[in-house]
Motif scaffolding. Structure first.
Motif, PDB file in Angstrom:
ATOM      1  N   ARG A  13       0.835  -1.207   0.000  1.00 43.13           N
ATOM      2  CA  ARG A  13       0.000   0.000   0.000  1.00 43.13           C
ATOM      3  C   ARG A  13       0.868   1.255   0.000  1.00 43.13           C
ATOM      4  N   ALA A  64       2.224   1.686  -3.459  1.00 40.55           N
ATOM      5  CA  ALA A  64       1.176   2.197  -4.348  1.00 40.55           C
ATOM      6  C   ALA A  64       0.967   3.694  -4.141  1.00 40.55           C
ATOM      7  N   GLN A  65       1.007   4.126  -2.895  1.00 41.53           N
ATOM      8  CA  GLN A  65       0.856   5.547  -2.596  1.00 41.53           C
ATOM      9  C   GLN A  65       2.035   6.331  -3.173  1.00 41.53           C
ATOM     10  N   LYS A  95       3.960   5.504  -5.729  1.00 41.86           N
ATOM     11  CA  LYS A  95       3.831   5.524  -7.188  1.00 41.86           C
ATOM     12  C   LYS A  95       2.768   6.536  -7.633  1.00 41.86           C
ATOM     13  N   GLY A  96       1.669   6.581  -6.910  1.00 40.72           N
ATOM     14  CA  GLY A  96       0.619   7.539  -7.235  1.00 40.72           C
ATOM     15  C   GLY A  96       1.109   8.971  -7.133  1.00 40.72           C
ATOM     16  N   GLN A  97       1.864   9.255  -6.084  1.00 45.02           N
ATOM     17  CA  GLN A  97       2.414  10.600  -5.909  1.00 45.02           C
ATOM     18  C   GLN A  97       3.349  10.955  -7.068  1.00 45.02           C
ATOM     19  N   ARG A 146       3.272   9.683 -10.128  1.00 43.63           N
ATOM     20  CA  ARG A 146       2.458   9.850 -11.344  1.00 43.63           C
ATOM     21  C   ARG A 146       1.765  11.206 -11.369  1.00 43.63           C
ATOM     22  N   GLU A 147       1.435  11.729 -10.191  1.00 43.54           N
ATOM     23  CA  GLU A 147       0.797  13.040 -10.114  1.00 43.54           C
ATOM     24  C   GLU A 147       1.786  14.180 -10.319  1.00 43.54           C
TER      25      GLU A 147
END
Length: 106
Positions: free
Chosen positions: A55, A58-59, A61-63, A65-66
């Motif tokens: 998790r 994933a967080q 990676k999301g940051q 990507r943003e």
């Protein structure tokens, strides 16, 4: 039992960047630490620590990507330092965090 483990999994996901000792998670599930560990692993297929690591990744990676910088994504995901993030996520990303942020360029 499955619903209880899903509830704890949601708790872990919501607090992925925090320190979550097994005793805290077991208390959240109203179980002994040993029984909780075995039940969580049986239901979700991974240990609570592995789930939290996934998790957190994933967080992170999301940051990235943003468009966040590696440094800000590191701290937003709850990693203590950039050296920790490079140690722990390179295998999960398949590349360095800066290359991932660049969309895999290079």
């Amino acid at each position: 039992m499955v619903a209880r483990m899903q509830r704890v999994a949601a708790y872990i996901a919501a607090h992925a960047g925090a320190s979550l000792p097994l005793a805290v998670l077991a208390k959240e599930a109203a179980m002994s630490p040993h029984h909780f560990q075995r039940t969580f692993t049986a239901v979700l297929g991974v240990s609570p620590k592995q789930y939290q690591s996934a998790r957190r990744l994933a967080q992170f990676k999301g940051q990235l990507r943003e468009g966040d910088t590696v440094l800000s994504a590191t701290f937003a995901a709850g990693y203590g330092s950039t050296s920790r993030v490079y140690e722990q996520v390179t295998g999960g990303l398949g590349m360095t965090p800066s290359a991932y942020r660049a969309g895999g360029a290079g």
